[in-house]
Design an enzyme around this catalytic site. Structure first.
Site, PDB file in Angstrom:
ATOM      1  N   TYR A 176      -6.171 -15.034   1.172  1.00  0.00           N
ATOM      2  CA  TYR A 176      -5.052 -14.170   1.553  1.00  0.00           C
ATOM      3  C   TYR A 176      -3.842 -15.015   1.946  1.00  0.00           C
ATOM      4  O   TYR A 176      -3.905 -15.828   2.862  1.00  0.00           O
ATOM      5  CB  TYR A 176      -5.449 -13.251   2.706  1.00  0.00           C
ATOM      6  CG  TYR A 176      -6.465 -12.182   2.339  1.00  0.00           C
ATOM      7  CD1 TYR A 176      -6.773 -11.908   1.007  1.00  0.00           C
ATOM      8  CD2 TYR A 176      -7.107 -11.439   3.322  1.00  0.00           C
ATOM      9  CE1 TYR A 176      -7.695 -10.928   0.669  1.00  0.00           C
ATOM     10  CE2 TYR A 176      -8.027 -10.455   2.995  1.00  0.00           C
ATOM     11  CZ  TYR A 176      -8.321 -10.204   1.665  1.00  0.00           C
ATOM     12  OH  TYR A 176      -9.242  -9.231   1.343  1.00  0.00           O
ATOM     13  N   HIS A 225     -16.866 -13.164  -1.577  1.00  0.00           N
ATOM     14  CA  HIS A 225     -15.752 -12.286  -1.940  1.00  0.00           C
ATOM     15  C   HIS A 225     -15.941 -11.531  -3.255  1.00  0.00           C
ATOM     16  O   HIS A 225     -15.766 -10.321  -3.312  1.00  0.00           O
ATOM     17  CB  HIS A 225     -14.462 -13.107  -1.985  1.00  0.00           C
ATOM     18  CG  HIS A 225     -13.227 -12.314  -1.735  1.00  0.00           C
ATOM     19  ND1 HIS A 225     -12.058 -12.880  -1.284  1.00  0.00           N
ATOM     20  CD2 HIS A 225     -12.949 -11.001  -1.861  1.00  0.00           C
ATOM     21  CE1 HIS A 225     -11.129 -11.959  -1.138  1.00  0.00           C
ATOM     22  NE2 HIS A 225     -11.645 -10.801  -1.495  1.00  0.00           N
ATOM     23  N   ARG A 226     -16.234 -12.243  -4.323  1.00  0.00           N
ATOM     24  CA  ARG A 226     -16.504 -11.602  -5.617  1.00  0.00           C
ATOM     25  C   ARG A 226     -17.650 -12.334  -6.299  1.00  0.00           C
ATOM     26  O   ARG A 226     -17.788 -13.540  -6.133  1.00  0.00           O
ATOM     27  CB  ARG A 226     -15.255 -11.600  -6.514  1.00  0.00           C
ATOM     28  CG  ARG A 226     -14.265 -10.506  -6.147  1.00  0.00           C
ATOM     29  CD  ARG A 226     -13.252 -10.257  -7.245  1.00  0.00           C
ATOM     30  NE  ARG A 226     -12.369  -9.146  -6.910  1.00  0.00           N
ATOM     31  CZ  ARG A 226     -12.646  -7.857  -7.148  1.00  0.00           C
ATOM     32  NH1 ARG A 226     -13.783  -7.537  -7.764  1.00  0.00           N
ATOM     33  NH2 ARG A 226     -11.801  -6.914  -6.817  1.00  0.00           N
ATOM     34  N   GLY A 254      -4.290   4.549  -5.800  1.00  0.00           N
ATOM     35  CA  GLY A 254      -4.655   5.451  -6.879  1.00  0.00           C
ATOM     36  C   GLY A 254      -5.725   4.864  -7.774  1.00  0.00           C
ATOM     37  O   GLY A 254      -6.682   5.533  -8.150  1.00  0.00           O
TER      38      GLY A 254
END
Length: 311
Positions: free
Chosen positions: A55, A121-122, A224
């Site tokens: 980040y 994290h991933r 969205g």
């Protein structure tokens, strides 16, 4: 409108807030604004602060947090600080060396002696569970990390880690909002041939978490889609949903942000909501909604207004 909803974290026995303050965007704020954001969250009862090594780039947001927010020892003990590792420049890395070095750098940046929770994290396609296990054991033995979890991991990716990792995986942080709800909507439309909603993408992530007592944390709770912009107030794409959000906000005495939060916290899986906002007022609105218990009818109205099918 009530206080922040609380819940258990995984199977730790810890009671935590259902709202998590995500700090991925604070590098754009000055120190006073960062402090005001965090202090607002703490005053509202938020007890979990979410970071990651990437980040801001190279632990920048972690450093900015520590420089701007001087937690007292008693405040530090009352909050759970979590961070993530594994994302590097163009690739993922779950090697022992990288996990340990990333945590050491996070501790320096955060000016703390331990992380309460570390998340992978991933998923790393080249993961070797023994390497992860060695890192976790080393970090736990040194007192640098107290609990462990993952982010964006499927059930079998978690089970693969467990072939070597002995610590419980307490958390899985995943993308979830009313409009990005495949981990919920797929199950509703299960076994319906030819329907996009029925296509399984995560291998039963929601059910796996409930069976194993893993806490899901919902990131981008107002997005969205995959970073396509928020649905709140977007009447061009989400007119029906915003009509229902406004109606239920009036009925429950909160804002549409509060209702969008309540849609997640109403789920019996006890899903935490990770706020990525930089606005203290948005934190207050989410906290106010966290304890609103939507009826089944209200919950499904939002679900279908967002475009999901109830067969």
């Amino acid at each position: 409108m009530g206080p922040v909803k609380t819940q258990q974290l995984g199977r730790t026995g810890l009671e935590v807030s259902s709202i998590v303050l995500g700090l991925m965007r604070i590098d754009s704020l000055d120190d006073a604004a960062i402090d005001a954001l965090v202090r607002t969250a703490l005053d509202e009862g938020v007890t979990v602060l979410d970071h990651a090594d990437v980040y801001g780039g190279d632990h920048l947001c972690e450093r900015r947090f520590a420089e701007a927010v001087k937690l007292t020892p008693s405040e530090r003990e009352r909050v759970l600080i979590q961070s993530k590792c594994g994302i590097r420049d163009g690739f993922f890395d779950f090697s022992t060396e990288h996990i340990v070095s990333s945590v050491d750098a996070s501790l320096r940046a955060l000016q703390t002696d331990h992380l309460d929770l570390l998340l992978l994290h991933r998923p790393d396609a080249l993961v070797e569970p023994e390497e992860v296990a060695a890192a976790f054991d080393q970090l736990e033995a040194a007192g640098k990390v107290r609990r462990f979890g993952v982010s964006n991991h499927t059930p079998y990716q978690q089970e693969l880690l467990k072939t070597a990792v002995r610590q419980p995986l307490e958390v899985n942080q995943v993308q979830l909002s009313i409009t990005h709800s495949s981990l919920i909507s797929t199950g509703v439309a299960s076994n319906m041939e030819g329907l996009e909603q029925s296509v399984h993408r995560d291998g039963g992530m929601l059910e796996h978490a409930r069976i194993h007592g893993t806490t899901l944390q919902a990131w981008s709770p107002f997005q969205g889609g995959f970073f396509t912009g928020v649905f709140l107030g977007d009447r061009e794409k989400y007119a029906d949903l915003n009509d229902v959000l406004d109606e239920l906000a009036d009925a429950h005495g909160v804002t549409p942000t509060g209702i969008a939060t309540a849609w997640i916290t109403r789920h019996p899986a006890d899903i935490q909501v990770v706020l990525g906002t930089t606005k203290p007022e948005r934190v207050r609105e989410a906290v106010a909604g966290s304890d609103v218990r939507l009826s089944r009818q209200e919950w499904y109205r939002l679900f279908t207004a967002a475009g999901s099918l109830v067969p």
